[in-house]
Write an enzyme that holds these catalytic residues in place. Structure first.
Site, PDB file in Angstrom:
ATOM      1  CE  LYS A 174      -2.148   3.491   2.213  1.00  0.00           C
ATOM      2  NZ  LYS A 174      -1.785   4.583   1.314  1.00  0.00           N
ATOM      3  CD  GLU A 249      13.462   2.328  10.084  1.00  0.00           C
ATOM      4  OE1 GLU A 249      13.780   3.433  10.557  1.00  0.00           O
ATOM      5  OE2 GLU A 249      14.051   1.280  10.344  1.00  0.00           O
ATOM      6  CB  CYS A 283      13.310   9.846   7.348  1.00  0.00           C
ATOM      7  SG  CYS A 283      14.201   8.846   6.180  1.00  0.00           S
ATOM      8  CD  GLU A 383       9.373  14.174  11.265  1.00  0.00           C
ATOM      9  OE1 GLU A 383       8.238  13.723  11.477  1.00  0.00           O
ATOM     10  OE2 GLU A 383      10.272  13.525  10.709  1.00  0.00           O
TER      11      GLU A 383
HETATM   12  P1  NDP Z   1       2.170   9.112   7.125  1.00  0.00           P
HETATM   13  O1  NDP Z   1       2.412   8.394   8.386  1.00  0.00           O
HETATM   14  O2  NDP Z   1       1.069  10.071   7.059  1.00  0.00           O
HETATM   15  O3  NDP Z   1       1.898   8.063   5.943  1.00  0.00           O
HETATM   16  C1  NDP Z   1       2.739   6.955   5.711  1.00  0.00           C
HETATM   17  C2  NDP Z   1       1.915   5.859   5.062  1.00  0.00           C
HETATM   18  O4  NDP Z   1       0.960   5.367   6.002  1.00  0.00           O
HETATM   19  C3  NDP Z   1       1.105   6.335   3.852  1.00  0.00           C
HETATM   20  O5  NDP Z   1       1.059   5.282   2.895  1.00  0.00           O
HETATM   21  C4  NDP Z   1      -0.272   6.564   4.467  1.00  0.00           C
HETATM   22  O6  NDP Z   1      -1.319   6.535   3.534  1.00  0.00           O
HETATM   23  C5  NDP Z   1      -0.345   5.402   5.432  1.00  0.00           C
HETATM   24  N1  NDP Z   1      -1.318   5.533   6.501  1.00  0.00           N
HETATM   25  C6  NDP Z   1      -1.883   6.673   6.999  1.00  0.00           C
HETATM   26  N2  NDP Z   1      -2.745   6.355   7.997  1.00  0.00           N
HETATM   27  C7  NDP Z   1      -2.728   5.006   8.135  1.00  0.00           C
HETATM   28  C8  NDP Z   1      -3.378   4.086   9.003  1.00  0.00           C
HETATM   29  N3  NDP Z   1      -4.235   4.492   9.926  1.00  0.00           N
HETATM   30  N4  NDP Z   1      -3.108   2.779   8.879  1.00  0.00           N
HETATM   31  C9  NDP Z   1      -2.214   2.334   7.961  1.00  0.00           C
HETATM   32  N5  NDP Z   1      -1.572   3.144   7.107  1.00  0.00           N
HETATM   33  C10 NDP Z   1      -1.809   4.477   7.195  1.00  0.00           C
HETATM   34  O7  NDP Z   1       3.560   9.766   6.725  1.00  0.00           O
HETATM   35  P2  NDP Z   1       3.893  10.631   5.451  1.00  0.00           P
HETATM   36  O8  NDP Z   1       3.531   9.892   4.204  1.00  0.00           O
HETATM   37  O9  NDP Z   1       3.326  11.989   5.643  1.00  0.00           O
HETATM   38  O10 NDP Z   1       5.505  10.685   5.526  1.00  0.00           O
HETATM   39  C11 NDP Z   1       6.171  11.594   6.308  1.00  0.00           C
HETATM   40  C12 NDP Z   1       6.648  10.981   7.610  1.00  0.00           C
HETATM   41  O11 NDP Z   1       7.393   9.804   7.366  1.00  0.00           O
HETATM   42  C13 NDP Z   1       7.591  11.873   8.377  1.00  0.00           C
HETATM   43  O12 NDP Z   1       7.214  11.894   9.723  1.00  0.00           O
HETATM   44  C14 NDP Z   1       8.953  11.202   8.233  1.00  0.00           C
HETATM   45  O13 NDP Z   1       9.839  11.414   9.280  1.00  0.00           O
HETATM   46  C15 NDP Z   1       8.591   9.781   8.107  1.00  0.00           C
HETATM   47  N6  NDP Z   1       9.609   9.045   7.371  1.00  0.00           N
HETATM   48  C16 NDP Z   1      10.480   8.274   8.074  1.00  0.00           C
HETATM   49  C17 NDP Z   1      11.489   7.585   7.436  1.00  0.00           C
HETATM   50  C18 NDP Z   1      12.404   6.715   8.208  1.00  0.00           C
HETATM   51  O14 NDP Z   1      13.088   5.900   7.602  1.00  0.00           O
HETATM   52  N7  NDP Z   1      12.482   6.816   9.529  1.00  0.00           N
HETATM   53  C19 NDP Z   1      11.658   7.674   5.982  1.00  0.00           C
HETATM   54  C20 NDP Z   1      10.677   8.514   5.332  1.00  0.00           C
HETATM   55  C21 NDP Z   1       9.686   9.168   6.025  1.00  0.00           C
HETATM   56  P3  NDP Z   1      -1.792   7.887   2.797  1.00  0.00           P
HETATM   57  O15 NDP Z   1      -0.634   8.390   2.040  1.00  0.00           O
HETATM   58  O16 NDP Z   1      -2.874   7.406   1.906  1.00  0.00           O
HETATM   59  O17 NDP Z   1      -2.231   8.810   3.885  1.00  0.00           O
END
Ligand code: NDP
Length: 493
Positions: A174, A249, A283, A383
């Site tokens: 997903k 992560e 990230c 963040e």
């Molecule tokens: P989100 O947590 O909003 O989304 C991540 C994924 O989770 C998306 O595919 C999202 O879908 C999905 N999602 C949202 N809600 C749910 C749920 N309730 N159950 C299951 N899946 C869900 O993060 P962002 O996409 O906004 O990314 C930014 C964040 O990611 C930042 O905080 C960053 O630090 C972190 N990050 C961390 C990394 C690491 O390696 N530590 C690397 C890259 C990013 P949808 O897009 O449809 O909302």
């Protein structure tokens, strides 16, 4: 009219059962790019059923054969690197040299993971009994649910799905709602590489309609998530209740420490690249500089001057140095934090959206620098995930380490110093999953483990020599060839 895309379930490209769709957009211009299925729980059920059915044969396919398909996918990615990078820039905004790097991580990971197909080493060890064989081997887990963000839309799925498939799992993927096209390319490439139907399934749609049902699904045994801390901890709670393996992560608040003996030119280059590359949406992005008080002003002036000169624009233009933020929500978050920052430090660069010409149509924000910020200030602690950098003064290395480690996140940190003793002390004491010496906070290589401590993760590492750990169980096997009952701990005590 924009092109219409489909889910990939059981080896077939199919629309959402509901027929609903959503669109992705170019964040530099607002242009509509494509139309994707807005799937729901029924589509997740179909995909999990397909993955479950495929698992029966995929787990018995020899690992070197499974790995050859991943290697072939790597070859296809390599041949299409430029096309994929351009598509990525159009879809999520970061500049071409960075999207090329993102695709390159996919290539590197494919070759690295494919090598595991001929290793996947187990352990043999002597038994305490005579005429008895003892060993432990890695076994796949089953159906894996993979949920990814938009900022590394090719690299992150590669870190997760390539090792998962080599290990013999099947998967339901997903991707983030902002980057469906890159996920579509990823899965199409595996189809072309000869992956059997059902082994990798792709379901587009929102976190609540696709992500949550995938996490909860009783036939998904393991989960791998990268994204925000808020969503990750929610998934962790559900996985805990359901007894599922989960790899997380999550967020970061990465610091670069600059001591008074550092090469300030080099530190400036590294800070500008780490803080404003990917428009601050990595990230591992640097969002705070912990700088010795004696060089605070000199360093802050250099970085602010460079930040002001960075050229904003469409990432496809060769001269562009900073692309747009991914969407209007991210712009809103940055605006909120800049307003907070005005009360917490001195604004030295940026602090507003560009108003001029074509930039006004996209999600652009000027690279922003605040100086003289207190270590506990909100912009130095929370963040932001945008191009906002806070300078915090420290007295010495001990204080810098203390401030770094007081963060609730622990992904990456860096120190600039010419003193080898201080460098080694920092390597030992900085409580982050990644530490750099005389280099910025970004630039992880795929053959080293990747992940963070504290609020960034839950103890797992992706890629590197740890890549199989999230996706395998250890199975211990004893073979008694003595021909009689031998009781461990009893007959030889
Ligand atoms: P989100 O947590 O909003 O989304 C991540 C994924 O989770 C998306 O595919 C999202 O879908 C999905 N999602 C949202 N809600 C749910 C749920 N309730 N159950 C299951 N899946 C869900 O993060 P962002 O996409 O906004 O990314 C930014 C964040 O990611 C930042 O905080 C960053 O630090 C972190 N990050 C961390 C990394 C690491 O390696 N530590 C690397 C890259 C990013 P949808 O897009 O449809 O909302």
């Amino acid at each position: 009219m924009s092109e219409k895309f489909a889910n990939y379930v059981g080896g077939r490209w199919v629309p959402a059962r509901s027929g609903k769709t959503f669109f992705n957009h170019n964040p530099a211009s607002g242009e509509v790019l494509g139309e994707y299925p807005a799937s729901g729980p029924d589509d997740v059920n179909d995909a999990v059923a397909a993955a479950r059915a495929a698992y029966a044969t995929w787990r018995l396919t020899p690992a070197p054969r499974r790995a050859e398909i991943v290697f072939r996918a790597g070859e296809i990615i390599r041949a299409r690197k430029e096309e994929l990078a351009r598509a990525m820039t159009r879809e999520m905004g970061k500049i071409l040299i960075e999207t090329r790097g993102d695709v390159q991580e996919g290539i590197d990971m494919a070759y690295l993971a494919a090598g595991e197909g001929r290793r996947m080493y187990g352990v043999t060890t002597p038994s305490e009994m005579p005429n008895k064989w003892a060993m432990s081997v890695r076994a796949p887990i089953g159906v894996v649910g993979v949920v990814t963000p938009w900022n590394f839309p090719f690299a992150i799925p590669s870190w997760k799905l390539m090792p998962a498939l080599v290990a013999g799992n099947t998967a339901v993927f997903k991707p983030a709602g902002d980057t469906p096209e890159m996920a579509w390319h990823f899965v199409r490439i595996f189809e072309e590489a000869g992956l059997p139907g059902g082994v990798l399934n792709l379901v587009f749609g929102s976190g609540s309609q696709v992500g949550a049902p995938l996490v909860e699904h009783p036939h998904v045994q393991a989960l791998s998530f990268t994204g925000s801390t808020e969503v990750g901890l929610g998934i962790n709670a559900i996985a805990g209740r359901l007894g599922k393996r989960v790899t997380l992560e999550m967020g970061g608040k990465n610091a670069i420490i600059v001591m008074e003996d550092a090469d300030l030119e080099l530190a400036t280059d590294a800070i500008v690249w780490s803080a404003f590359g990917t428009t601050g949406q990595r990230c591992t992005a640097c969002s705070r500089v912990l700088v010795h008080e004696r060089v605070h002003d000199a360093l802050a002036q250099r970085v602010a001057a460079r930040a002001q000169k960075l050229k904003l624009g469409d990432g496809l233009e060769p001269a562009t140095e900073v692309g747009p933020l991914v969407n209007a929500n991210q712009v809103g978050t940055v605006e909120k934090y800049v307003a907070i920052g005005r009360g917490e430090g001195t604004l030295a660069a940026g602090g507003e959206r560009p108003a001029d010409g074509a930039l006004a149509r996209g999600h652009f924000y000027k690279p922003t620098v605040f100086t003289g910020v207190k270590a506990g200030a909100r912009i130095a602690v929370e963040e932001i995930f945008g191009p906002v950098l806070a300078f915090v003064k420290v007295r010495d290395l001990a204080e810098a380490v203390e401030v770094n480690n007081a963060s609730s996140y622990g992904l990456s940190s860096a120190i600039f110093t010419a003193d080898v003793n201080r460098a080694f002390a920092a390597m030992r004491d900085l409580d982050t999953g990644i530490v750099y010496v005389n280099h910025g906070t970004t630039g992880a290589e795929t053959h080293l483990p990747f992940g963070g401590t504290r609020g960034t993760g839950n103890g797992h590492r992706e890629a590197g020599h740890t890549m199989l750990d999230p996706f395998t169980e250890w199975k211990s096997i004893y073979v008694d060839f003595s021909g009689r009952l031998q009781r461990a701990q009893i007959d030889n005590a």
